[in-house]
Design a protein around this motif. Structure first.
Motif, PDB file in Angstrom:
ATOM      1  N   GLU A 178       0.829  -1.094  -0.152  1.00  0.00           N
ATOM      2  CA  GLU A 178       0.307   0.061   0.021  1.00  0.00           C
ATOM      3  C   GLU A 178       0.712   1.214   0.189  1.00  0.00           C
ATOM      4  OE1 GLU A 178      -2.240  -0.433   3.479  1.00  0.00           O
ATOM      5  OE2 GLU A 178      -3.404  -2.159   2.681  1.00  0.00           O
ATOM      6  N   PHE A 179       2.173   1.315   0.046  1.00  0.00           N
ATOM      7  CA  PHE A 179       2.791   2.289   0.172  1.00  0.00           C
ATOM      8  C   PHE A 179       2.905   3.307  -0.917  1.00  0.00           C
ATOM      9  CE2 PHE A 179       6.901   4.535  -0.722  1.00  0.00           C
ATOM     10  CZ  PHE A 179       7.130   5.397   0.758  1.00  0.00           C
ATOM     11  N   ASP A 180       2.899   4.661  -0.445  1.00  0.00           N
ATOM     12  CA  ASP A 180       2.669   5.707  -1.614  1.00  0.00           C
ATOM     13  C   ASP A 180       3.324   6.918  -0.697  1.00  0.00           C
ATOM     14  OD1 ASP A 180       2.332   7.331  -3.679  1.00  0.00           O
ATOM     15  OD2 ASP A 180       0.125   7.244  -3.436  1.00  0.00           O
ATOM     16  N   ASP A 181       3.831   7.842  -1.463  1.00  0.00           N
ATOM     17  CA  ASP A 181       4.567   9.168  -0.848  1.00  0.00           C
ATOM     18  C   ASP A 181       3.472   9.886  -0.243  1.00  0.00           C
ATOM     19  OD1 ASP A 181       5.939  11.350  -0.484  1.00  0.00           O
ATOM     20  OD2 ASP A 181       6.661  11.540  -2.307  1.00  0.00           O
ATOM     21  N   ILE A 182       3.393  10.050   0.989  1.00  0.00           N
ATOM     22  CA  ILE A 182       2.341  10.753   1.581  1.00  0.00           C
ATOM     23  C   ILE A 182       2.784  11.924   2.218  1.00  0.00           C
ATOM     24  CG2 ILE A 182       0.671   8.800   2.201  1.00  0.00           C
ATOM     25  CD1 ILE A 182       1.957   8.761   4.860  1.00  0.00           C
ATOM     26  N   GLY A 183       4.003  12.351   1.968  1.00  0.00           N
ATOM     27  CA  GLY A 183       4.807  13.534   2.304  1.00  0.00           C
ATOM     28  C   GLY A 183       6.047  12.930   3.469  1.00  0.00           C
ATOM     29  N   ASP A 184       7.283  13.645   3.132  1.00  0.00           N
ATOM     30  CA  ASP A 184       8.466  13.164   3.741  1.00  0.00           C
ATOM     31  C   ASP A 184       8.247  13.000   5.159  1.00  0.00           C
ATOM     32  OD1 ASP A 184       9.624  12.759   1.436  1.00  0.00           O
ATOM     33  OD2 ASP A 184      10.797  14.738   1.210  1.00  0.00           O
ATOM     34  N   ASN A 185       7.588  14.091   5.709  1.00  0.00           N
ATOM     35  CA  ASN A 185       7.390  14.031   7.278  1.00  0.00           C
ATOM     36  C   ASN A 185       6.397  13.179   7.820  1.00  0.00           C
ATOM     37  OD1 ASN A 185      10.081  15.532   7.760  1.00  0.00           O
ATOM     38  ND2 ASN A 185       8.914  17.225   7.129  1.00  0.00           N
ATOM     39  N   LYS A 186       5.434  12.629   7.281  1.00  0.00           N
ATOM     40  CA  LYS A 186       4.370  11.774   7.606  1.00  0.00           C
ATOM     41  C   LYS A 186       5.090  10.425   8.078  1.00  0.00           C
ATOM     42  CE  LYS A 186       0.891  14.741   6.367  1.00  0.00           C
ATOM     43  NZ  LYS A 186       0.323  15.122   7.333  1.00  0.00           N
ATOM     44  N   PHE A 187       4.346   9.869   9.164  1.00  0.00           N
ATOM     45  CA  PHE A 187       4.740   8.419   9.624  1.00  0.00           C
ATOM     46  C   PHE A 187       4.054   7.558   9.125  1.00  0.00           C
ATOM     47  CE2 PHE A 187       6.921  11.037  12.982  1.00  0.00           C
ATOM     48  CZ  PHE A 187       8.028  10.216  13.307  1.00  0.00           C
ATOM     49  N   ILE A 188       4.903   6.340   8.726  1.00  0.00           N
ATOM     50  CA  ILE A 188       3.862   5.058   8.328  1.00  0.00           C
ATOM     51  C   ILE A 188       4.574   3.921   9.192  1.00  0.00           C
ATOM     52  CG2 ILE A 188       3.965   3.472   6.503  1.00  0.00           C
ATOM     53  CD1 ILE A 188       4.563   5.874   4.515  1.00  0.00           C
ATOM     54  N   GLY A 189       3.448   3.463   9.954  1.00  0.00           N
ATOM     55  CA  GLY A 189       3.822   2.410  11.132  1.00  0.00           C
ATOM     56  C   GLY A 189       3.761   1.035  10.527  1.00  0.00           C
ATOM     57  N   ILE A 190       4.255   0.136  11.434  1.00  0.00           N
ATOM     58  CA  ILE A 190       4.310  -1.186  11.095  1.00  0.00           C
ATOM     59  C   ILE A 190       4.028  -2.156  12.437  1.00  0.00           C
ATOM     60  CG2 ILE A 190       5.733  -3.424  10.532  1.00  0.00           C
ATOM     61  CD1 ILE A 190       7.424  -1.491   8.956  1.00  0.00           C
ATOM     62  N   LYS A 191       2.903  -2.661  12.430  1.00  0.00           N
ATOM     63  CA  LYS A 191       2.336  -3.409  13.616  1.00  0.00           C
ATOM     64  C   LYS A 191       3.398  -4.509  14.055  1.00  0.00           C
ATOM     65  CE  LYS A 191      -1.031  -4.549  16.697  1.00  0.00           C
ATOM     66  NZ  LYS A 191      -1.214  -3.804  17.859  1.00  0.00           N
ATOM     67  N   PHE A 192       3.863  -4.414  15.152  1.00  0.00           N
ATOM     68  CA  PHE A 192       4.741  -5.102  15.816  1.00  0.00           C
ATOM     69  C   PHE A 192       3.881  -6.326  16.590  1.00  0.00           C
ATOM     70  CE2 PHE A 192       9.249  -3.284  17.030  1.00  0.00           C
ATOM     71  CZ  PHE A 192       9.421  -3.148  15.924  1.00  0.00           C
ATOM     72  N   PRO A 193       3.910  -7.705  15.824  1.00  0.00           N
ATOM     73  CA  PRO A 193       3.237  -8.817  16.579  1.00  0.00           C
ATOM     74  C   PRO A 193       3.364  -8.918  18.141  1.00  0.00           C
ATOM     75  CG  PRO A 193       4.282  -9.572  14.429  1.00  0.00           C
ATOM     76  CD  PRO A 193       4.748  -7.935  15.049  1.00  0.00           C
ATOM     77  N   SER A 194       2.519  -9.301  18.812  1.00  0.00           N
ATOM     78  CA  SER A 194       2.734  -9.603  20.194  1.00  0.00           C
ATOM     79  C   SER A 194       4.040 -10.438  20.692  1.00  0.00           C
ATOM     80  CB  SER A 194       1.676 -10.030  20.997  1.00  0.00           C
ATOM     81  OG  SER A 194       1.159 -11.232  20.487  1.00  0.00           O
ATOM     82  N   ASN A 195       4.103 -11.501  19.736  1.00  0.00           N
ATOM     83  CA  ASN A 195       5.321 -12.459  20.008  1.00  0.00           C
ATOM     84  C   ASN A 195       6.715 -11.629  19.621  1.00  0.00           C
ATOM     85  OD1 ASN A 195       4.813 -12.382  17.221  1.00  0.00           O
ATOM     86  ND2 ASN A 195       4.957 -14.539  17.191  1.00  0.00           N
ATOM     87  N   PHE A 196       6.512 -10.813  18.734  1.00  0.00           N
ATOM     88  CA  PHE A 196       7.979 -10.213  18.497  1.00  0.00           C
ATOM     89  C   PHE A 196       8.172  -8.967  19.660  1.00  0.00           C
ATOM     90  CE2 PHE A 196      10.629  -7.163  16.419  1.00  0.00           C
ATOM     91  CZ  PHE A 196      11.437  -7.768  15.866  1.00  0.00           C
ATOM     92  N   GLU A 197       6.957  -8.469  20.142  1.00  0.00           N
ATOM     93  CA  GLU A 197       7.063  -7.390  21.040  1.00  0.00           C
ATOM     94  C   GLU A 197       7.736  -8.261  22.414  1.00  0.00           C
ATOM     95  OE1 GLU A 197       5.013  -3.425  22.000  1.00  0.00           O
ATOM     96  OE2 GLU A 197       3.666  -5.251  22.627  1.00  0.00           O
ATOM     97  N   SER A 198       7.334  -9.357  22.772  1.00  0.00           N
ATOM     98  CA  SER A 198       7.506  -9.920  23.828  1.00  0.00           C
ATOM     99  C   SER A 198       9.007 -10.338  23.995  1.00  0.00           C
ATOM    100  CB  SER A 198       6.649 -11.354  24.122  1.00  0.00           C
ATOM    101  OG  SER A 198       5.387 -10.977  24.248  1.00  0.00           O
ATOM    102  N   GLU A 199       9.305 -10.763  22.748  1.00  0.00           N
ATOM    103  CA  GLU A 199      10.980 -11.133  22.590  1.00  0.00           C
ATOM    104  C   GLU A 199      11.869  -9.684  22.873  1.00  0.00           C
ATOM    105  OE1 GLU A 199      12.192 -14.007  22.478  1.00  0.00           O
ATOM    106  OE2 GLU A 199      10.407 -15.022  21.827  1.00  0.00           O
ATOM    107  N   ILE A 200      11.299  -8.520  22.511  1.00  0.00           N
ATOM    108  CA  ILE A 200      12.072  -7.402  22.712  1.00  0.00           C
ATOM    109  C   ILE A 200      11.813  -7.173  24.010  1.00  0.00           C
ATOM    110  CG2 ILE A 200      12.181  -4.840  22.337  1.00  0.00           C
ATOM    111  CD1 ILE A 200      10.878  -5.303  19.252  1.00  0.00           C
ATOM    112  N   ASP A 201      10.891  -7.417  24.621  1.00  0.00           N
ATOM    113  CA  ASP A 201      10.830  -6.874  26.039  1.00  0.00           C
ATOM    114  C   ASP A 201      11.637  -7.725  26.891  1.00  0.00           C
ATOM    115  OD1 ASP A 201       9.538  -5.275  28.106  1.00  0.00           O
ATOM    116  OD2 ASP A 201       8.179  -6.897  28.913  1.00  0.00           O
ATOM    117  N   GLN A 202      11.899  -9.185  26.481  1.00  0.00           N
ATOM    118  CA  GLN A 202      12.859  -9.885  27.334  1.00  0.00           C
ATOM    119  C   GLN A 202      14.319  -9.499  27.096  1.00  0.00           C
ATOM    120  OE1 GLN A 202      12.075 -14.139  26.349  1.00  0.00           O
ATOM    121  NE2 GLN A 202      10.033 -13.788  26.682  1.00  0.00           N
ATOM    122  N   LEU A 203      14.658  -9.124  26.054  1.00  0.00           N
ATOM    123  CA  LEU A 203      16.038  -8.646  25.607  1.00  0.00           C
ATOM    124  C   LEU A 203      16.455  -7.301  26.111  1.00  0.00           C
ATOM    125  CD1 LEU A 203      16.279 -10.052  22.087  1.00  0.00           C
ATOM    126  CD2 LEU A 203      17.479 -10.899  24.008  1.00  0.00           C
TER     127      LEU A 203
END
Length: 164
Positions: free
Chosen positions: A56-81
């Protein structure tokens, strides 16, 4: 097929390189690799979420943020590290080349975001530039010297940004 040197799996690789830099610890250890070794499913879930954004990516303006949802299992791994709070701080302070304040992490929504300029400069434009360079060489080849149209198919060629 992966699209070879121009395929959208290269966008995945570029994203992982950025995320690996954010996740590296003070000793320079790549914590993304640690997560991959411990829980590859978490990393694959993250890439699945990235693929949704890629299409779906498009140029929405250089300063606009585009997010990627972290799955809960990935976030849990970060939290442990490193704990999510430490990760949040690292993301906020992360700088890539001359680009600072281009990254955010929303703990409530588990959303890792990069400014559009980062998506363009580090994920998309290097690949698009390679395709353009290759296409410029094709008319010089005898078998391809007399054509009116060329169609590019697959992967990220379907994104609004690529089509522009």
């Amino acid at each position: 097929p992966s699209g070879g040197p121009w395929g959208d799996t290269n966008i995945d690789k570029a994203f992982i390189e950025i995320l690996s830099k954010v996740l590296s610890d003070v000793s320079g250890n790549d914590l993304y690799i640690e997560i991959w070794k411990k829980n590859p499913i978490a990393c694959m879930d993250l890439l699945k979420n990235l693929r949704k954004n890629k299409m779906e990516f498009d140029d929405i303006g250089d300063n606009k943020f585009i997010g990627i949802k972290f799955p809960s299992n990935f976030e849990s791994e970060i939290d442990q590290l490193m704990t999510i709070d430490n990760f949040h701080d690292k993301v906020f302070n992360f700088k890539i080349d001359e680009y600072s304040e281009c990254f955010e992490y929303d703990q409530e929504d588990s959303m890792f975001s990069m400014k559009c300029i980062v998506w363009k400069k580090y994920l998309y434009d290097p690949l698009i530039d390679k395709v353009i360079q290759h296409l410029k060489t094709l008319p010089t080849k005898d078998v391809l010297s007399d054509f009116d149209y060329m169609y590019l198919v697959g992967g990220y060629t379907m994104t609004p940004y690529y089509q522009k």
